[in-house]
Design a protein around this motif. Sequence first.
Motif, PDB file in Angstrom:
ATOM      1  N   UNK A 143       0.829  -1.197   0.000  1.00  0.00           N
ATOM      2  CA  UNK A 143       0.000   0.000   0.000  1.00  0.00           C
ATOM      3  C   UNK A 143       0.871   1.259   0.000  1.00  0.00           C
TER       4      UNK A 143
ATOM      5  N   UNK B 183       3.095 -17.526 -11.751  1.00  0.00           N
ATOM      6  CA  UNK B 183       2.030 -17.454 -10.763  1.00  0.00           C
ATOM      7  C   UNK B 183       2.269 -16.288  -9.800  1.00  0.00           C
TER       8      UNK B 183
ATOM      9  N   UNK C  15       1.430 -13.154 -11.345  1.00  0.00           N
ATOM     10  CA  UNK C  15      -0.023 -12.960 -11.416  1.00  0.00           C
ATOM     11  C   UNK C  15      -0.571 -12.456 -10.079  1.00  0.00           C
ATOM     12  N   UNK C  16      -0.049 -13.042  -8.984  1.00  0.00           N
ATOM     13  CA  UNK C  16      -0.494 -12.608  -7.653  1.00  0.00           C
ATOM     14  C   UNK C  16      -0.187 -11.141  -7.448  1.00  0.00           C
TER      15      UNK C  16
ATOM     16  N   UNK D  32      -2.440  -9.005  -9.531  1.00  0.00           N
ATOM     17  CA  UNK D  32      -3.773  -8.870  -8.929  1.00  0.00           C
ATOM     18  C   UNK D  32      -3.774  -7.776  -7.878  1.00  0.00           C
ATOM     19  N   UNK D  33      -2.741  -7.808  -7.072  1.00  0.00           N
ATOM     20  CA  UNK D  33      -2.680  -6.822  -6.000  1.00  0.00           C
ATOM     21  C   UNK D  33      -2.508  -5.420  -6.565  1.00  0.00           C
TER      22      UNK D  33
ATOM     23  N   UNK E 250      -5.724  -4.193  -7.877  1.00  0.00           N
ATOM     24  CA  UNK E 250      -6.584  -3.798  -6.764  1.00  0.00           C
ATOM     25  C   UNK E 250      -6.173  -2.442  -6.226  1.00  0.00           C
ATOM     26  N   UNK E 251      -4.863  -2.234  -6.113  1.00  0.00           N
ATOM     27  CA  UNK E 251      -4.369  -0.953  -5.597  1.00  0.00           C
ATOM     28  C   UNK E 251      -4.740   0.205  -6.526  1.00  0.00           C
TER      29      UNK E 251
ATOM     30  N   UNK F 141      -7.107   0.244  -8.677  1.00  0.00           N
ATOM     31  CA  UNK F 141      -8.555   0.450  -8.650  1.00  0.00           C
ATOM     32  C   UNK F 141      -8.930   1.338  -7.480  1.00  0.00           C
ATOM     33  N   UNK F 142      -8.289   1.107  -6.399  1.00  0.00           N
ATOM     34  CA  UNK F 142      -8.550   1.918  -5.206  1.00  0.00           C
ATOM     35  C   UNK F 142      -8.100   3.353  -5.434  1.00  0.00           C
TER      36      UNK F 142
ATOM     37  N   UNK G 242     -10.531   5.341  -7.404  1.00  0.00           N
ATOM     38  CA  UNK G 242     -11.698   5.796  -6.655  1.00  0.00           C
ATOM     39  C   UNK G 242     -11.339   6.898  -5.659  1.00  0.00           C
TER      40      UNK G 242
ATOM     41  N   UNK H  23     -16.385   9.063   7.000  1.00  0.00           N
ATOM     42  CA  UNK H  23     -17.015   7.736   6.929  1.00  0.00           C
ATOM     43  C   UNK H  23     -16.094   6.659   7.508  1.00  0.00           C
TER      44      UNK H  23
ATOM     45  N   UNK I 159     -16.747   4.332  10.761  1.00  0.00           N
ATOM     46  CA  UNK I 159     -16.685   2.872  10.740  1.00  0.00           C
ATOM     47  C   UNK I 159     -15.710   2.337  11.794  1.00  0.00           C
TER      48      UNK I 159
END
Lengths: 496, 335
Positions: free
Chosen positions: A4, A39, A42-43, A46-47, A50-51, A53-54, A57, A68, A72
């Motif tokens: 992150x 592999x 690929x892992x 994927x991460x 995801x990062x 994509x975050x 946003x 928010x 939470x």
Amino acid sequence: MLIRGVPSAVLTHLVCLSLAPWTVSARADEAAELVELRRQIQVLTDRLVALESNADRAPSVSHTPTLETLDQQLRVLQRQRELDTEAATEKARATPILNLGPGGLAVRTPDTNFVFRLRGYVQADARWFVDDPQSAVNDTFLLRRVRPIFEGTVAERFDYRLMLDFGSGQSSSAANIGWIQDAYVNARWSPGLQVRVGKDKEPVGLERLQSGSNLLFVERAFPTLLVPNRDVGVQVRGEIGSGLLEYQAGVFNGVADGGSGDTDRSDEDKDFAARVFVHPFARTTGFLRGLGVGMAGTYGEQSGPLRGFTSPGQQPVFSFFSGNGSATSPSVAANGVHWRLAPQAWFYHGPFGVLAEYTVSHQDTTHAAGTLSSREALDHQAWQVAASWFITGEENSFRAVTPREPLRFQDSGLGALELAARVSGLNPDHDSFPAFASADQSIASAFEWALGLNWHLNRNVKLQFNYSQTSFEGANKNPLLADGERTLLGRIQFGF
Amino acid sequence: MNTRLARWTAALVTGALLVVTAHAKDLELLNVSYDPTRELYQEFNAAFAKHWKEKSGQTVTVLQSHGGSGKQARSVIDGLAADVVTLALGYDIDALAQKGRLVPPDWQKRLPHNSSPYTSTIVFVVRKGNPKSIKDWGDLVKPGISVVTPNPKTSGGARWNYLAAWAWAEREFKGDQARVRDYITRLFKNVPVLDTGARGATTTFVQRKIGDVFLSWENEAFLALKEYGADQLEILAPSLSILAEPPVTWVDRNVKRRGTEAVAKAYLEFLYTPEGQNLAARHFFRPRSAEVAAQYKDRFLSLPLVTVDEAFGGWQKAQATHFAEGGTFDVLYRP
């Protein structure tokens, strides 16, 4: 998260660097490692996706938490606390509770369905005979009662109790009469219906039913000599009307007056014992609230040896003949109907208390002396009235009294001080003489008056000081009894 | 023993027997169940009591105990006197057989459909409008997504959740175990709170308003929707889920001791009757009866389901691999 916040370009560079040694391996045709390599890529990809994509946003890439997010986090913390509390409550519900205090050591399940208590008490006495110039009776220290008590509950409704006694004079016998005082199981169907099986006090004498640790005087009065002590049997008992009435009724082996037993070795007949005690004003707040009146009795047929009677100083004052049945050594035994009646009452009001009881014991008795034999129904009687008053104002009771201010050595607590007085009489049946007992050696009647001072230091320690004076009729040739009996009795009692 | 005493004793014994007999006419059963069946069994118990009264003349009262399925099984093994257990998964009843010897090993063969009178599955519950655009299992591992599920160590429903997620990942990553494990690791990193049971997790999501998505029993999801309103929540069907088969059985050792074997069996058999099946369907459990299922076909979500046997080789294997001490869940979950 490890990745992150790391820019994707740096990440890609790191990935490339990490591939370097693997590339060397690939050159060595290690196909399997290539697969693994792909592999891993690929892992990581994927991460990365995801990062990114975050990041799409949240383009501001601000690390400042949003309202928010904070909301939470707060909710999660609150919920976690809620769950921790629930878990702690549930754990507490399942964890046995250990308690050590004035009432002894207790272990119980949180629902109290299973309980084990270890407690007990020790009474160390001094028994001094005043005006006993011939030293006919020994002054002595003694351990009157040394009683460990194991009791508790299993499966919610089954109580048990085992009380032993290792006091002076108690001994083990084939019947375990000495050491085992109480050993019973009490099944509670409801407060009004309980069944008790085992060895326990027969429900007859009022003072006999009072716990040995709560006695007003060091020794019980004469009526206790005429009622059964502990016996084995089964009894139904309970309280009705929220304490307005208590009852006990049972079938027991049957014992001689004042005696205890573990087995019925003299006959196969059984005794029926019953007691009803009412508290007619228990639900009121008036003067008579602490009044209790009752009647108890036994009925059965009994054979076997009889017990004599003792004085408040525990000297034998009345003995039945117990020889071998020859002309010169007569023998006496119970042989037939044995019944007892014991009206009884108490009254407690504030610091004042009074207890009274009368007992008559009827026993068909036989006498054998060589070829001569006779049969007589003997009726022995005894009574007492005892009163007490707490100078320090505690609420008087038939049961244990807790001092308002336990003795503290560094401030004003003194414990509870209680004054007591008693008169008591014993009248063995005059028909006992001369065939069943010696008129020269056994008394025809006895009258006692006694004064006492009880100092309850706290719930666990009590000191008792008694002066008791008893006059006797009869027994003119018994040097021990000729001038009556004057005793100083002292006791220190430790209970836990 | 003399005659008088014999009469007294006989009278006492007779009286005691009369009291015991009078009480014996009323029966009491304890149903130890998992979290989301509360409402179903409240209604079912009343129906069964009526049925049993008509059939036998006896009054039966059924007491209920609910909690995480695994936790409930442990309570029964530890002595909770359940007459019947209606748990979330077969493994928990297997534990009664293996660890407590309370039921026979072949308990599952005693009632139809492997002793599962109804089934269910795992679905997603999201906030109204699905503000985080969650569609499938893959969305749950995205950063910033907060997932609510109970603890697989204590909750049967949570184990179904876990296995459903695993089954999807297996399909998605074409059996690549490293990617599957990575997925599960990231999924549970997004779980802020682990409740012990499904009902607690519902509370966390619905009442405490924690999380973006709640992995829920289908019946629990519909119940939440019914109770809290469609204006608050939405139910989503993922692209793949798992067929949950909550089993039931009577606890042999307890019913024999308490003399409740007949009524306990009848209680569970009543679940398979049209009335029992209708009640299950009304409470959003999928009925086994084809006829009843046809009546309620619009009530349930349509989605592909895998079974534990197909995907994991049965509950024993799944439990040993994933949920036993040191199993995959212990390895992957790092709170």
